[in-house]
Design a protein around this motif. Structure first.
Motif, PDB file in Angstrom:
ATOM      1  N   LEU A   1     -11.855 -33.265  26.094  1.00 21.73           N
ATOM      2  CA  LEU A   1     -12.050 -33.807  27.436  1.00 21.73           C
ATOM      3  C   LEU A   1     -11.248 -33.083  28.515  1.00 21.73           C
ATOM      4  O   LEU A   1     -11.506 -33.267  29.705  1.00 21.73           O
ATOM      5  CB  LEU A   1     -11.669 -35.296  27.456  1.00 21.73           C
ATOM      6  CG  LEU A   1     -12.478 -36.215  26.537  1.00 21.73           C
ATOM      7  CD1 LEU A   1     -11.947 -37.642  26.638  1.00 21.73           C
ATOM      8  CD2 LEU A   1     -13.951 -36.175  26.879  1.00 21.73           C
ATOM      9  N   ILE A   2     -10.275 -32.279  28.124  1.00 23.84           N
ATOM     10  CA  ILE A   2      -9.380 -31.675  29.111  1.00 23.84           C
ATOM     11  C   ILE A   2     -10.118 -30.853  30.175  1.00 23.84           C
ATOM     12  O   ILE A   2      -9.832 -30.997  31.373  1.00 23.84           O
ATOM     13  CB  ILE A   2      -8.286 -30.841  28.421  1.00 23.84           C
ATOM     14  CG1 ILE A   2      -7.254 -31.781  27.788  1.00 23.84           C
ATOM     15  CG2 ILE A   2      -7.604 -29.891  29.405  1.00 23.84           C
ATOM     16  CD1 ILE A   2      -6.119 -31.085  27.083  1.00 23.84           C
ATOM     17  N   PRO A   3     -11.079 -29.991  29.816  1.00 24.41           N
ATOM     18  CA  PRO A   3     -11.754 -29.217  30.876  1.00 24.41           C
ATOM     19  C   PRO A   3     -12.430 -30.085  31.936  1.00 24.41           C
ATOM     20  O   PRO A   3     -12.296 -29.824  33.130  1.00 24.41           O
ATOM     21  CB  PRO A   3     -12.783 -28.383  30.092  1.00 24.41           C
ATOM     22  CG  PRO A   3     -12.191 -28.241  28.730  1.00 24.41           C
ATOM     23  CD  PRO A   3     -11.501 -29.551  28.470  1.00 24.41           C
ATOM     24  N   ILE A   4     -13.133 -31.133  31.511  1.00 21.16           N
ATOM     25  CA  ILE A   4     -13.825 -31.978  32.488  1.00 21.16           C
ATOM     26  C   ILE A   4     -12.827 -32.856  33.252  1.00 21.16           C
ATOM     27  O   ILE A   4     -13.036 -33.157  34.427  1.00 21.16           O
ATOM     28  CB  ILE A   4     -14.927 -32.829  31.809  1.00 21.16           C
ATOM     29  CG1 ILE A   4     -15.839 -33.452  32.876  1.00 21.16           C
ATOM     30  CG2 ILE A   4     -14.330 -33.915  30.923  1.00 21.16           C
ATOM     31  CD1 ILE A   4     -17.096 -34.066  32.314  1.00 21.16           C
TER      32      ILE A   4
ATOM     33  N   LYS B   1     -12.915 -32.620  37.282  1.00 16.07           N
ATOM     34  CA  LYS B   1     -13.279 -33.778  38.095  1.00 16.07           C
ATOM     35  C   LYS B   1     -12.078 -34.579  38.581  1.00 16.07           C
ATOM     36  O   LYS B   1     -12.241 -35.542  39.333  1.00 16.07           O
ATOM     37  CB  LYS B   1     -14.232 -34.686  37.303  1.00 16.07           C
ATOM     38  CG  LYS B   1     -15.564 -34.017  36.988  1.00 16.07           C
ATOM     39  CD  LYS B   1     -16.608 -35.009  36.529  1.00 16.07           C
ATOM     40  CE  LYS B   1     -17.967 -34.354  36.386  1.00 16.07           C
ATOM     41  NZ  LYS B   1     -19.016 -35.332  36.022  1.00 16.07           N
ATOM     42  N   GLY B   2     -10.879 -34.190  38.165  1.00 11.07           N
ATOM     43  CA  GLY B   2      -9.696 -34.905  38.605  1.00 11.07           C
ATOM     44  C   GLY B   2      -9.641 -36.323  38.102  1.00 11.07           C
ATOM     45  O   GLY B   2      -9.467 -37.269  38.882  1.00 11.07           O
TER      46      GLY B   2
ATOM     47  N   TYR C   1     -19.550 -42.085  26.288  1.00  8.46           N
ATOM     48  CA  TYR C   1     -18.601 -42.529  25.270  1.00  8.46           C
ATOM     49  C   TYR C   1     -17.206 -42.746  25.847  1.00  8.46           C
ATOM     50  O   TYR C   1     -16.351 -43.347  25.199  1.00  8.46           O
ATOM     51  CB  TYR C   1     -18.538 -41.510  24.126  1.00  8.46           C
ATOM     52  CG  TYR C   1     -19.846 -41.363  23.382  1.00  8.46           C
ATOM     53  CD1 TYR C   1     -20.276 -42.352  22.497  1.00  8.46           C
ATOM     54  CD2 TYR C   1     -20.657 -40.254  23.587  1.00  8.46           C
ATOM     55  CE1 TYR C   1     -21.484 -42.223  21.827  1.00  8.46           C
ATOM     56  CE2 TYR C   1     -21.870 -40.116  22.918  1.00  8.46           C
ATOM     57  CZ  TYR C   1     -22.277 -41.107  22.041  1.00  8.46           C
ATOM     58  OH  TYR C   1     -23.476 -40.993  21.382  1.00  8.46           O
ATOM     59  N   TYR C   2     -16.943 -42.230  27.050  1.00  7.66           N
ATOM     60  CA  TYR C   2     -15.638 -42.369  27.697  1.00  7.66           C
ATOM     61  C   TYR C   2     -15.823 -42.929  29.107  1.00  7.66           C
ATOM     62  O   TYR C   2     -15.525 -42.253  30.098  1.00  7.66           O
ATOM     63  CB  TYR C   2     -14.923 -41.018  27.733  1.00  7.66           C
ATOM     64  CG  TYR C   2     -14.667 -40.432  26.376  1.00  7.66           C
ATOM     65  CD1 TYR C   2     -13.540 -40.797  25.641  1.00  7.66           C
ATOM     66  CD2 TYR C   2     -15.557 -39.518  25.814  1.00  7.66           C
ATOM     67  CE1 TYR C   2     -13.300 -40.269  24.381  1.00  7.66           C
ATOM     68  CE2 TYR C   2     -15.319 -38.980  24.546  1.00  7.66           C
ATOM     69  CZ  TYR C   2     -14.202 -39.358  23.845  1.00  7.66           C
ATOM     70  OH  TYR C   2     -13.964 -38.846  22.607  1.00  7.66           O
ATOM     71  N   PRO C   3     -16.296 -44.182  29.207  1.00  2.83           N
ATOM     72  CA  PRO C   3     -16.656 -44.723  30.521  1.00  2.83           C
ATOM     73  C   PRO C   3     -15.495 -45.303  31.319  1.00  2.83           C
ATOM     74  O   PRO C   3     -15.649 -45.602  32.510  1.00  2.83           O
ATOM     75  CB  PRO C   3     -17.655 -45.823  30.172  1.00  2.83           C
ATOM     76  CG  PRO C   3     -17.175 -46.330  28.835  1.00  2.83           C
ATOM     77  CD  PRO C   3     -16.633 -45.117  28.118  1.00  2.83           C
TER      78      PRO C   3
ATOM     79  N   TRP D   1      -4.113 -33.501  39.017  1.00  2.00           N
ATOM     80  CA  TRP D   1      -3.376 -32.784  37.979  1.00  2.00           C
ATOM     81  C   TRP D   1      -2.545 -31.660  38.583  1.00  2.00           C
ATOM     82  O   TRP D   1      -2.999 -30.938  39.468  1.00  2.00           O
ATOM     83  CB  TRP D   1      -4.345 -32.202  36.947  1.00  2.00           C
ATOM     84  CG  TRP D   1      -5.057 -33.248  36.141  1.00  2.00           C
ATOM     85  CD1 TRP D   1      -6.354 -33.641  36.271  1.00  2.00           C
ATOM     86  CD2 TRP D   1      -4.498 -34.048  35.091  1.00  2.00           C
ATOM     87  NE1 TRP D   1      -6.649 -34.632  35.378  1.00  2.00           N
ATOM     88  CE2 TRP D   1      -5.529 -34.903  34.648  1.00  2.00           C
ATOM     89  CE3 TRP D   1      -3.238 -34.127  34.500  1.00  2.00           C
ATOM     90  CZ2 TRP D   1      -5.330 -35.827  33.615  1.00  2.00           C
ATOM     91  CZ3 TRP D   1      -3.037 -35.032  33.487  1.00  2.00           C
ATOM     92  CH2 TRP D   1      -4.074 -35.874  33.039  1.00  2.00           C
ATOM     93  N   GLU D   2      -1.309 -31.540  38.093  1.00  6.02           N
ATOM     94  CA  GLU D   2      -0.429 -30.440  38.512  1.00  6.02           C
ATOM     95  C   GLU D   2      -0.959 -29.114  37.962  1.00  6.02           C
ATOM     96  O   GLU D   2      -1.532 -29.060  36.872  1.00  6.02           O
ATOM     97  CB  GLU D   2       0.991 -30.659  37.972  1.00  6.02           C
ATOM     98  CG  GLU D   2       1.618 -31.986  38.364  1.00  6.02           C
ATOM     99  CD  GLU D   2       2.284 -31.933  39.721  1.00  6.02           C
ATOM    100  OE1 GLU D   2       2.285 -30.851  40.328  1.00  6.02           O
ATOM    101  OE2 GLU D   2       2.797 -32.980  40.159  1.00  6.02           O
TER     102      GLU D   2
END
Length: 326
Positions: free
Chosen positions: A15-18, A22-23, A109-111, A118-119
């Protein structure tokens, strides 16, 4: 009062890239629906007992408690930290908008989503104190890490942290949490080995599994670091050719191809990379039935086979057996 929270970015950091794009930060357990529809934590736990009846009661309570914390307790201004396994670095951000339930922002799945700024700077795990490493190794998806906020802030500012022992504020101690901390500590120890010691460690693991091994001498190895076979002469199949890469960067597709093309051509291929693998490498591995093992899987195998490893291998990674209640 500002709080510090660890939020895991999926099972494999997928999930880190998205999140960065998207912040946001997000968690799953979509089966609950919108957790804001539950007036109390107890009501959410009661629902967990119904929808997760195949899980252990303690697991149901833990899951519901994490969803409650994420949706009801994280506030604007709180700090969020998550761990990028591939780079062994921590991302830090600040909450800009509290919880919302939206299946379209990240994934169905991650709603459960909070908005995070993010720094740009990330904190290498190697810079943390041992106490922080141990605490941040928890297997929980959402948990408080207030004890380490000052240390993390100083590292972000490029300053030496003032290390102090944390107060024990976490009452929820579960077996999975304890085990994951231990595994993370072992990963840190394995990461400190040099490349030649890593070859010895992998060879010792294969010996524990019942293979005879031949380790390549220092110098050019033709793409193969270890040959493993069942009989003493190396005639009996399956024969396994092994490449070991011990470094921070991910192993690439051409490196997988090099192992496939190395002698013996008809041997099974095993590639161990403590820095993980690129997407191209993973695709080539699947296409050609190459077994790919990253740092996390390597440590899991070491723990499983440790008692059968040769003494000289175990001396590279001394471990102590500890018993915990079921």
């Amino acid at each position: 009062m500002m709080k510090w929270w660890m939020v895991r970015a999926g099972d494999h950091n997928e999930l880190i890239p998205i999140w960065k794009q998207k912040g946001v930060a997000s968690i799953g357990w979509a089966e609950f629906g919108d957790p804001k529809n539950y007036s109390t934590r107890e009501a959410l736990i009661e629902k967990a007992h119904k929808i997760y009846e195949e899980e252990k009661p303690a697991t149901r309570i833990t899951w519901a408690s994490q969803v409650w914390r994420f949706s009801h307790e994280i506030k604007v201004g709180d700090r969020i930290i998550t761990y990028a396994k591939d780079k062994r670095e921590y991302l830090v951000g600040t909450v800009t908008k509290e919880h919302e339930y939206d299946e379209t922002i990240v994934d169905e799945y991650y709603p459960n989503v909070i908005h995070v700024k993010w720094e740009k700077k990330q904190i290498p795990r190697d810079q943390l104190s041992q106490g922080a490493k141990n605490s941040l190794g928890s297997t929980l998806t959402v948990f408080r890490v207030d004890d380490w906020g000052d240390e993390l802030e100083r590292l972000l500012a490029g300053k030496e942290p003032v290390v102090s022992e944390p107060e024990d504020n976490e009452d929820e101690v579960i077996k999975e949490d304890f085990v994951q901390k231990a595994l993370t500590m072992i990963q840190d120890k394995v990461d400190q080995l040099d490349p030649w010691q890593m070859q010895e460690l992998v060879a010792g693991l294969l010996q524990a599994m019942g293979y005879n091994v031949k380790i390549s001498k220092k110098g050019p190895d033709g793409g193969v670091d270890i040959l493993a076979h069942k009989d003493a002469f190396g005639f009996e199949k399956p024969i396994i050719k092994v490449q070991v890469k011990h470094r921070k960067s991910s192993s690439s597709g051409p490196e997988i191809q090099q192992l496939l093309g190395a002698h013996p051509i008809d041997a099974n291929s095993l590639f161990v990379s403590t820095g993980g693998f690129t997407t191209a490498a993973e695709n080539i591995g699947k296409q050609h039935n190459v077994k790919l093992i990253d740092l996390e899987e390597l440590v899991n195998l070491i723990v499983q086979w440790y008692d059968k490893m040769p003494n000289e291998t175990r001396s590279l990674l001394p471990l102590q057996k500890i018993y915990i209640p079921e």
